[in-house]
Write a protein that holds these residues in place. Structure first.
Motif, PDB file in Angstrom:
ATOM      1  N   ARG A 139     -28.268  41.466 -10.604  1.00 52.44           N
ATOM      2  CA  ARG A 139     -27.534  39.728 -12.031  1.00 52.44           C
ATOM      3  C   ARG A 139     -26.136  40.638 -11.345  1.00 52.44           C
ATOM      4  O   ARG A 139     -25.043  39.651 -11.150  1.00 52.44           O
ATOM      5  N   ASP A 140     -24.944  41.337 -11.123  1.00 47.63           N
ATOM      6  CA  ASP A 140     -24.158  42.227 -10.045  1.00 47.63           C
ATOM      7  C   ASP A 140     -23.587  40.614  -9.093  1.00 47.63           C
ATOM      8  O   ASP A 140     -22.984  40.435  -8.787  1.00 47.63           O
TER       9      ASP A 140
ATOM     10  N   GLU B  45     -31.560  36.359 -14.242  1.00 45.25           N
ATOM     11  CA  GLU B  45     -32.802  37.514 -14.812  1.00 45.25           C
ATOM     12  C   GLU B  45     -33.662  35.800 -13.970  1.00 45.25           C
ATOM     13  O   GLU B  45     -34.960  36.091 -13.455  1.00 45.25           O
ATOM     14  N   SER B  46     -33.813  34.626 -14.562  1.00 49.64           N
ATOM     15  CA  SER B  46     -34.585  33.444 -14.203  1.00 49.64           C
ATOM     16  C   SER B  46     -34.832  32.990 -12.935  1.00 49.64           C
ATOM     17  O   SER B  46     -36.034  32.327 -12.906  1.00 49.64           O
ATOM     18  N   ALA B  47     -33.395  32.988 -12.109  1.00 53.40           N
ATOM     19  CA  ALA B  47     -33.211  32.611 -10.837  1.00 53.40           C
ATOM     20  C   ALA B  47     -34.344  33.803  -9.670  1.00 53.40           C
ATOM     21  O   ALA B  47     -34.775  33.601  -8.944  1.00 53.40           O
TER      22      ALA B  47
ATOM     23  N   PRO C 266     -33.214  44.211 -18.132  1.00 50.89           N
ATOM     24  CA  PRO C 266     -31.696  44.472 -18.126  1.00 50.89           C
ATOM     25  C   PRO C 266     -30.335  45.444 -17.823  1.00 50.89           C
ATOM     26  O   PRO C 266     -29.681  45.142 -17.362  1.00 50.89           O
ATOM     27  N   ARG C 267     -30.887  47.230 -18.368  1.00 51.87           N
ATOM     28  CA  ARG C 267     -30.207  47.840 -18.098  1.00 51.87           C
ATOM     29  C   ARG C 267     -30.079  47.886 -16.473  1.00 51.87           C
ATOM     30  O   ARG C 267     -28.609  48.509 -15.754  1.00 51.87           O
ATOM     31  N   MET C 268     -30.767  48.029 -15.315  1.00 49.95           N
ATOM     32  CA  MET C 268     -30.840  48.162 -14.096  1.00 49.95           C
ATOM     33  C   MET C 268     -29.740  46.623 -13.250  1.00 49.95           C
ATOM     34  O   MET C 268     -29.679  46.337 -12.874  1.00 49.95           O
ATOM     35  N   GLY C 269     -29.730  45.835 -14.196  1.00 49.64           N
ATOM     36  CA  GLY C 269     -28.741  43.994 -13.501  1.00 49.64           C
ATOM     37  C   GLY C 269     -30.176  43.390 -13.185  1.00 49.64           C
ATOM     38  O   GLY C 269     -29.795  42.958 -11.954  1.00 49.64           O
ATOM     39  N   GLY C 270     -31.434  43.682 -13.043  1.00 51.58           N
ATOM     40  CA  GLY C 270     -32.435  42.785 -12.185  1.00 51.58           C
ATOM     41  C   GLY C 270     -34.470  42.785 -12.368  1.00 51.58           C
ATOM     42  O   GLY C 270     -34.346  42.733 -13.924  1.00 51.58           O
ATOM     43  N   GLY C 271     -34.808  43.226 -12.014  1.00 53.68           N
ATOM     44  CA  GLY C 271     -35.679  44.061 -11.988  1.00 53.68           C
ATOM     45  C   GLY C 271     -37.314  44.624 -11.419  1.00 53.68           C
ATOM     46  O   GLY C 271     -36.118  44.526 -10.201  1.00 53.68           O
ATOM     47  N   PHE C 272     -38.312  44.558 -11.682  1.00 55.50           N
ATOM     48  CA  PHE C 272     -39.206  44.981 -11.005  1.00 55.50           C
ATOM     49  C   PHE C 272     -40.495  44.137 -10.731  1.00 55.50           C
ATOM     50  O   PHE C 272     -40.569  42.973 -11.067  1.00 55.50           O
TER      51      PHE C 272
ATOM     52  N   GLY D  59     -29.838  37.457   0.770  1.00 57.75           N
ATOM     53  CA  GLY D  59     -28.515  38.204   0.119  1.00 57.75           C
ATOM     54  C   GLY D  59     -29.233  39.281  -1.700  1.00 57.75           C
ATOM     55  O   GLY D  59     -28.174  39.076  -2.484  1.00 57.75           O
ATOM     56  N   VAL D  60     -30.907  39.083  -1.779  1.00 54.79           N
ATOM     57  CA  VAL D  60     -30.823  39.434  -2.859  1.00 54.79           C
ATOM     58  C   VAL D  60     -30.608  41.045  -3.258  1.00 54.79           C
ATOM     59  O   VAL D  60     -32.180  41.395  -2.281  1.00 54.79           O
ATOM     60  N   PRO D  61     -30.557  41.887  -3.963  1.00 54.71           N
ATOM     61  CA  PRO D  61     -30.423  43.526  -3.394  1.00 54.71           C
ATOM     62  C   PRO D  61     -32.691  43.611  -4.082  1.00 54.71           C
ATOM     63  O   PRO D  61     -32.957  43.446  -5.063  1.00 54.71           O
TER      64      PRO D  61
END
Length: 129
Positions: free
Chosen positions: A63-64, A69-71, A89-95, A115-117
């Motif tokens: 997210r940062d 999230e949807s993208a 959401p707490r980590m600004g992304g997901g698994f 460029g996706v972490p």
């Protein structure tokens, strides 16, 4: 003896009736940390897993980096071997779980090129039906 509201009986010393024996169990409860995986929200212990068998990637801070999230979900779902995405959401992304460890490694490389972490997760995501 008459009782005073919220206190010891009139004329009794404060704390009357309390002895180390009656107080000790409460002190132990107050001082004891909650056990792992209990109702207080602590994490459950992680089952040791061979890092070479992990089939899940973690996208921390997506997210940062400008990825909603949807993208992120849409992008990861197009990678070979993709199985499921779990937002966090707490980590600004997901698994994201993939069909194999090799597919997960490939997904990390492809995501990083865009460029996706992304990095390998510490353990594989469990999937329940």
């Amino acid at each position: 003896r008459a009782k005073t509201p919220g206190g010891p009986p009139a004329g009794a010393a404060a704390g009357a009736g309390l002895t180390p024996r009656t107080v000790a169990p409460y002190r132990a409860l107050a001082a004891a940390p909650p056990a792992a995986g209990d109702a207080w929200g602590t994490k459950r212990p992680r089952i040791p897993e061979d890092p070479n068998q992990v089939d899940t990637i973690a996208c921390v801070g997506a997210r940062d980096a400008g990825f909603e999230e949807s993208a992120l979900h849409t992008y990861l779902s197009q990678l070979p071997g993709f199985m499921v995405f779990k937002p966090n959401p707490r980590m600004g992304g997901g698994f994201a779980k993939f069909s194999s460890a090799a597919a997960a490694v490939q997904a990390v490389q492809m995501a990083q090129e865009q460029g996706v972490p992304a990095a390998m997760a510490k353990s594989s995501m469990s999937v329940t039906a």
